[in-house]
Scaffold this active site. Structure first.
Site, PDB file in Angstrom:
ATOM      1  N   GLU A 264       0.812  -1.228   0.000  1.00 56.88           N
ATOM      2  CA  GLU A 264       0.000   0.000   0.000  1.00 56.88           C
ATOM      3  C   GLU A 264       0.841   1.271   0.000  1.00 56.88           C
ATOM      4  O   GLU A 264       1.645   1.505   0.912  1.00 56.88           O
ATOM      5  CB  GLU A 264      -0.947   0.008   1.200  1.00 56.88           C
ATOM      6  CG  GLU A 264      -1.907   1.178   1.190  1.00 56.88           C
ATOM      7  CD  GLU A 264      -3.030   1.047   2.213  1.00 56.88           C
ATOM      8  OE1 GLU A 264      -3.770   2.026   2.404  1.00 56.88           O
ATOM      9  OE2 GLU A 264      -3.171  -0.041   2.815  1.00 56.88           O
ATOM     10  N   LYS A 280      -8.731  -0.952   0.856  1.00 54.57           N
ATOM     11  CA  LYS A 280      -9.766  -1.341   1.808  1.00 54.57           C
ATOM     12  C   LYS A 280     -10.696  -2.305   1.095  1.00 54.57           C
ATOM     13  O   LYS A 280     -11.439  -1.949   0.182  1.00 54.57           O
ATOM     14  CB  LYS A 280     -10.518  -0.106   2.309  1.00 54.57           C
ATOM     15  CG  LYS A 280     -11.457  -0.376   3.452  1.00 54.57           C
ATOM     16  CD  LYS A 280     -10.781  -1.055   4.634  1.00 54.57           C
ATOM     17  CE  LYS A 280      -9.717  -0.206   5.289  1.00 54.57           C
ATOM     18  NZ  LYS A 280      -9.141  -0.927   6.471  1.00 54.57           N
TER      19      LYS A 280
END
Length: 461
Positions: A264, A280
């Site tokens: 990420e 997410k």
């Protein structure tokens, strides 16, 4: 055992504010780092993997000219511990001399608790949070590798290291000495601070807060602990070979060693352009291609995961709005499904243009702790996290960053991150809890997230 490299006499150095030399070798930098293992402050930022521009560059640096650290403290949220980071970067300004994004500067971490303290008064015990709020080294040399071209450059910043000639000679001699084969690092004696029943109860507590209107989403994590046999660099080398990710990092700083195989991007600053790519929404990869493809499609269509993702996008937009010029924040990509070695992930991208009077440190201060690992609204979510989770997160859900002397910045969200302290290893795994969360399924998601790392060492919970 050492494996000799194919390094020949380097080409004539390219002169300028820094000296750059084509080393003529193409090893993974997590392997090349072995040549510098005895040097203080060793760091490896490993791109790697089929991730295009996101994973293109990798870096090795060691022996910083200065180290910066901040212990946990009880203060008003003024971001004071970041001032010394800004001072160190402003003391040395340099322009790029080659097509390499990072050519020297500060590499380090800001812990989750450090980020939390920027926005609300907190009381963190330094003994229970050995990572501290901040650790960074100021590096005058770096070895950079482009994964797409294989080009490996040694860059020495002369304004930081005026004795650049002797530094270059020393570093080249180390590279010539060879690359050590990876040792047999392994993990054993697993324990978790939350059984299924306990984690399920935590999820129910969060859902009660959501029902009461306190929040919309809270990222909730549990901690798995193990013992390390071998050394942390070999742990990192094994994980990056088996699970290459675009924002992996090994860092030996302060009381802890950090091993992160993060997919990420937290923040990237190039000129005034700022990007963030929160993750997410997660599903496990499956063995049968047709099952794997169906899982990816289910994630793409999941109303729960889309809602969870867009909540975080809104928080990131709000965070960037503190330091970006009005009207410049946009969302060019929403709900993209991306493949990683052990999971599918739902990813969005937010962009903005930094105000002319703001810098990389302002950007970090505005956005920490990362929205994807806190919740919405962020401050209330962090209060609930501190109330429920029994142990500090440390570097987990903070960030490992490289802030260049030229004003550039790249930083990860430190998920899939192990923290090593005196051979004790901590791995946190968590997920976002929303009104529609099913408690047992949320625990199962943490098991899926841990499986990729634990499976690299033949372990299962």
């Amino acid at each position: 055992m050492l494996t000799q490299t194919a390094l020949e006499v380097p080409v004539t150095p390219q002169e300028g504010p820094a000296v750059s030399i084509d080393l003529g070798i193409q090893p993974r930098l997590s392997d090349l780092a072995c040549a510098f293992q005895d040097m203080p402050g060793l760091v490896v930022l490993e791109g790697g993997g089929p991730f295009g521009i996101e994973g293109r560059w990798s870096y090795v640096a060691a022996d910083p000219v200065q180290t910066i650290s901040a212990a946990p403290q009880t203060t008003a949220p003024d971001g004071g511990f970041l001032h010394q980071l800004r001072d160190a970067l402003q003391a040395t300004r340099s322009n790029s001399v080659a097509d390499v994004p990072f050519q020297g500067g500060a590499i380090g971490y800001i812990s989750y608790e450090g980020g939390d303290s920027l926005h609300r008064p907190v009381d963190h015990d330094s003994q229970s949070a050995p990572a501290g709020y901040l650790w960074a080294g100021l590096y005058g040399w770096v070895i950079a590798r482009n994964a797409l071209t294989g080009l490996t450059m040694l860059i020495v910043n002369k304004s930081v290291l005026p004795n650049s000639g002797s530094v270059i000679e020393t570093l080249i001699n180390r590279v010539r000495s060879g690359i050590r084969e990876a040792g047999q690092a392994r993990l054993d004696t697993l324990a978790s601070n939350a059984s299924r029943a306990r984690y399920v109860q935590w999820v129910r507590e969060v859902k009660e807060y959501i029902s009461a209107g306190d929040c919309y989403q809270v990222n909730l994590a549990r901690r798995i602990s193990a013992r390390l046999q071998g050394n942390a660099l070999d742990l990192f080398r094994r994980l990056t070979h088996l699970h290459p990710e675009p924002f992996s990092a090994y860092l030996r700083g302060g009381a802890v060693e950090v091993v992160s195989v993060s997919p990420e991007l937290f923040l990237r600053k190039t000129g005034r352009l700022v990007r963030s790519r929160p993750i997410k929404g997660t599903r496990p990869r499956l063995r049968r291609p047709e099952d794997d493809a169906a899982t990816a499609e289910a994630l793409r269509r999941s109303a729960k995961d889309r809602a969870e993702n867009v909540m975080i996008v809104d928080v990131v937009r709000n965070d960037l709005g503190r330091v970006c010029a009005p009207g410049t924040i946009e969302v060019p990509s929403l709900w993209s499904v991306e493949a990683h070695p052990s999971v599918w992930q739902l990813v969005s991208e937010i962009r903005g243009r930094l105000d002319s009077d703001r810098d990389s440190v302002d950007l970090l201060a505005a956005c920490l702790p990362p929205a994807s690992v806190t919740g919405a609204p962020k401050i209330r979510a962090t209060e609930i996290i501190q109330e429920i989770e029994p142990h500090p997160r440390g570097v987990y859900c903070g960030t490992v960053f490289a802030a260049g002397f030229d004003g550039s910045l790249v930083s990860n969200v430190a998920i899939r991150t192990l923290q090593v302290l005196d051979r004790e290893v901590h791995l946190h795994v968590g997920g976002g809890i929303v009104a529609g969360s099913e408690p047992d399924a949320e625990f199962d998601e943490t098991v899926h997230k841990a499986r990729g790392i634990l499976g690299a060492f033949g372990l299962r919970e």
